[in-house]
Write an enzyme that holds these catalytic residues in place. Structure first.
Site, PDB file in Angstrom:
ATOM      1  N   THR A  17       0.827  -1.207   0.000  1.00  0.00           N
ATOM      2  CA  THR A  17       0.000   0.000   0.000  1.00  0.00           C
ATOM      3  C   THR A  17       0.865   1.262   0.000  1.00  0.00           C
ATOM      4  O   THR A  17       0.400   2.311  -0.446  1.00  0.00           O
ATOM      5  CB  THR A  17      -0.905   0.048   1.248  1.00  0.00           C
ATOM      6  OG1 THR A  17      -0.075  -0.183   2.397  1.00  0.00           O
ATOM      7  CG2 THR A  17      -1.991  -1.001   1.198  1.00  0.00           C
ATOM      8  N   ASP A  18       2.097   1.162   0.512  1.00  0.00           N
ATOM      9  CA  ASP A  18       2.872   2.402   0.728  1.00  0.00           C
ATOM     10  C   ASP A  18       3.186   3.118  -0.580  1.00  0.00           C
ATOM     11  O   ASP A  18       3.115   4.350  -0.644  1.00  0.00           O
ATOM     12  CB  ASP A  18       4.146   2.149   1.574  1.00  0.00           C
ATOM     13  CG  ASP A  18       5.159   1.202   0.965  1.00  0.00           C
ATOM     14  OD1 ASP A  18       4.846   0.520  -0.026  1.00  0.00           O
ATOM     15  OD2 ASP A  18       6.291   1.146   1.499  1.00  0.00           O
ATOM     16  N   GLY A  80      18.118 -10.535   4.874  1.00  0.00           N
ATOM     17  CA  GLY A  80      17.357 -11.108   3.760  1.00  0.00           C
ATOM     18  C   GLY A  80      16.142 -11.913   4.194  1.00  0.00           C
ATOM     19  O   GLY A  80      15.647 -12.751   3.448  1.00  0.00           O
ATOM     20  N   ALA A  81      15.644 -11.646   5.396  1.00  0.00           N
ATOM     21  CA  ALA A  81      14.501 -12.413   5.898  1.00  0.00           C
ATOM     22  C   ALA A  81      13.187 -11.673   5.701  1.00  0.00           C
ATOM     23  O   ALA A  81      12.121 -12.192   6.002  1.00  0.00           O
ATOM     24  CB  ALA A  81      14.700 -12.718   7.383  1.00  0.00           C
ATOM     25  N   LEU A  83      12.786  -8.626   7.154  1.00  0.00           N
ATOM     26  CA  LEU A  83      12.638  -7.785   8.348  1.00  0.00           C
ATOM     27  C   LEU A  83      13.371  -6.450   8.162  1.00  0.00           C
ATOM     28  O   LEU A  83      13.722  -5.776   9.121  1.00  0.00           O
ATOM     29  CB  LEU A  83      13.154  -8.519   9.595  1.00  0.00           C
ATOM     30  CG  LEU A  83      12.388  -9.811   9.916  1.00  0.00           C
ATOM     31  CD1 LEU A  83      13.003 -10.523  11.115  1.00  0.00           C
ATOM     32  CD2 LEU A  83      10.903  -9.517  10.181  1.00  0.00           C
ATOM     33  N   SER A  84      13.600  -6.099   6.921  1.00  0.00           N
ATOM     34  CA  SER A  84      14.168  -4.788   6.562  1.00  0.00           C
ATOM     35  C   SER A  84      15.592  -4.583   7.052  1.00  0.00           C
ATOM     36  O   SER A  84      15.949  -3.501   7.519  1.00  0.00           O
ATOM     37  CB  SER A  84      13.268  -3.652   7.062  1.00  0.00           C
ATOM     38  OG  SER A  84      12.080  -3.647   6.334  1.00  0.00           O
ATOM     39  N   SER A  85      16.408  -5.629   6.898  1.00  0.00           N
ATOM     40  CA  SER A  85      17.821  -5.437   7.245  1.00  0.00           C
ATOM     41  C   SER A  85      18.463  -4.416   6.315  1.00  0.00           C
ATOM     42  O   SER A  85      19.333  -3.650   6.737  1.00  0.00           O
ATOM     43  CB  SER A  85      18.568  -6.771   7.172  1.00  0.00           C
ATOM     44  OG  SER A  85      18.399  -7.366   5.911  1.00  0.00           O
ATOM     45  N   GLU A 118      18.247   2.736  -1.374  1.00  0.00           N
ATOM     46  CA  GLU A 118      17.710   1.419  -1.766  1.00  0.00           C
ATOM     47  C   GLU A 118      17.401   1.391  -3.266  1.00  0.00           C
ATOM     48  O   GLU A 118      17.745   0.443  -3.965  1.00  0.00           O
ATOM     49  CB  GLU A 118      16.444   1.118  -0.948  1.00  0.00           C
ATOM     50  CG  GLU A 118      15.699  -0.136  -1.352  1.00  0.00           C
ATOM     51  CD  GLU A 118      16.145  -1.384  -0.605  1.00  0.00           C
ATOM     52  OE1 GLU A 118      16.809  -1.239   0.442  1.00  0.00           O
ATOM     53  OE2 GLU A 118      15.845  -2.492  -1.086  1.00  0.00           O
ATOM     54  N   ASP A 130       9.506   0.898   5.206  1.00  0.00           N
ATOM     55  CA  ASP A 130      10.563   0.284   6.007  1.00  0.00           C
ATOM     56  C   ASP A 130      11.452   1.351   6.642  1.00  0.00           C
ATOM     57  O   ASP A 130      11.813   1.261   7.818  1.00  0.00           O
ATOM     58  CB  ASP A 130      11.418  -0.640   5.136  1.00  0.00           C
ATOM     59  CG  ASP A 130      10.584  -1.676   4.399  1.00  0.00           C
ATOM     60  OD1 ASP A 130       9.421  -1.877   4.777  1.00  0.00           O
ATOM     61  OD2 ASP A 130      11.101  -2.273   3.437  1.00  0.00           O
TER      62      ASP A 130
HETATM   63  C1  GLA Z   1       8.942  -4.015   0.948  1.00  0.00           C
HETATM   64  C2  GLA Z   1       9.153  -2.549   0.557  1.00  0.00           C
HETATM   65  C3  GLA Z   1       8.132  -1.648   1.255  1.00  0.00           C
HETATM   66  C4  GLA Z   1       6.708  -2.154   1.077  1.00  0.00           C
HETATM   67  C5  GLA Z   1       6.626  -3.654   1.371  1.00  0.00           C
HETATM   68  C6  GLA Z   1       5.278  -4.231   1.045  1.00  0.00           C
HETATM   69  O1  GLA Z   1       9.218  -4.176   2.311  1.00  0.00           O
HETATM   70  O2  GLA Z   1      10.446  -2.126   0.888  1.00  0.00           O
HETATM   71  O3  GLA Z   1       8.256  -0.313   0.773  1.00  0.00           O
HETATM   72  O4  GLA Z   1       6.217  -1.861  -0.198  1.00  0.00           O
HETATM   73  O5  GLA Z   1       7.602  -4.409   0.668  1.00  0.00           O
HETATM   74  O6  GLA Z   1       4.313  -3.674   1.875  1.00  0.00           O
END
Ligand code: GLA
Length: 328
Positions: A17-18, A80-81, A83-85, A118, A130
């Site tokens: 959605t972001d 790479g899991a 969890l936004s590493s 990114e 993230d």
């Molecule tokens: C990844 C992207 C985010 C978001 C999600 C899905 O984490 O980095 O910006 O789009 O996917 O919600």
């Protein structure tokens, strides 16, 4: 030496959605990247720096950053899991680079520089969820993100809500290319409707377009989830997570059989609800439950798929910061 400390994140609800100016509800977690740094006096770029670190310096160059930094990085955040590493590394590196160059960045600017890094370093056209979660995290709170205005509203988590992440044991291999395709499909759908973003579409406008229908219905689920949490109605929160997973699976096509099995198993072990979290295509699920999930989840998952799941209990945590030696 100073250390930039940046948390990972898990998204409770509101995925894909972001980048359509929508809503989402992530929280920063108690797993971090710690980047201890020391500004360099020269302006040389070493031959083999991590791509993300070098890109942060490039992205900041237009603001006057020229000095790089030597860094030592340690992490208890799985890489790479899902969890936004990478967002955590980008945010830590942005804060370190700004500090090394005496630049003042607002928290939102830190998130935006990290997001641009990114885009440039990985080619993934990610939204801002993230990086915002990593920067603005608040202990005991999830964060309601309005991805149109970038307003961040902390939402207190009820004391009796346990959030558990479970890794499916499947790497997110297709994530980059499939993510870009999904994003493009949403942009096409919005353009067809003459809208700036699917945030502005009604559910009636998208009822025949499953991808767009996911985005529009997911935005509503985020707002309903926040209302249910405010009312302490965790069962309803769980039901909304279940519907979110079904929508990501059936309409947005980003789940996998393994993630589907894992959410079912989490529910069978007492979760109010569970869903894939983040981009999908492997990685983790998130479950909301009265108690931490038990190893029985891992055993049942092994029996169903032959794969090893990993339970990661998490707590909502504060966002990124710089700590100086001797100061806690
Ligand atoms: C990844 C992207 C985010 C978001 C999600 C899905 O984490 O980095 O910006 O789009 O996917 O919600």
């Amino acid at each position: 030496m100073p250390t930039a400390i940046a948390p990972g994140r898990v998204n409770l609800i509101g995925d894909h959605t972001d980048y359509q100016a929508g809503w989402c509800l992530p929280m920063a977690i108690n797993r971090h990247i710690r980047l201890t740094f020391h500004a360099r006096d020269d302006t040389e770029v070493p031959d083999d720096p991590s791509h993300i670190l070098r890109t942060v310096i490039q992205v900041l160059a237009y603001r006057g950053a020229v000095r790089g930094f030597d860094a030592e990085i340690v992490s208890d955040l799985p890489i790479g899991a899902g969890l936004s590493s990478s967002a955590a590394l980008e945010v830590a590196a942005t804060m370190a680079a700004a500090s090394a160059n005496g630049l003042h960045l607002t928290p939102l600017e830190v998130a935006l520089v990290a997001q641009e890094t990114e885009h440039v370093a990985t080619g993934v056209p990610c939204g801002l969820m993230d990086q915002l979660a990593c920067v603005f995290g608040r202990v005991d709170h999830a964060l309601l993100l309005d991805c149109r205005s970038n307003a961040v509203t902390p939402v207190r988590l009820p004391d009796n809500a346990r959030v558990t992440v479970v890794h499916s044991g499947m790497a997110r291999t297709l994530a980059a290319s499939a993510y870009a395709q999904r994003r493009a499909a949403c942009e096409t759908a919005a353009a067809r409707l003459g809208l700036a973003a699917l945030r502005d579409a009604t559910i009636e406008q998208v009822e025949d377009d499953p991808m767009a229908r996911h985005v529009v219905s997911e935005n509503q689920r985020v707002l309903d989830f926040v209302a249910a949490m405010g009312a302490g109605d965790l069962r309803n929160c769980g039901a909304l997570m279940d519907r979110s997973h079904a929508s990501l699976r059936d309409d947005f096509l980003v789940s996998t059989p393994e993630l589907d099995a894992l959410v079912e198993i989490a529910r069978a072990h007492g979760a109010f609800g569970a869903r894939l979290t983040g981009a999908g295509f492997g990685g983790c699920i998130v479950a909301l439950s009265p108690d931490d999930l038990t190893p029985g989840v891992e055993a049942d998952y092994r029996a169903a798929t032959g794969l090893e799941a990993t339970i990661i209990p998490v707590r909502a945590s504060d966002g990124a910061r710089i700590e100086h030696e001797g100061v806690s």
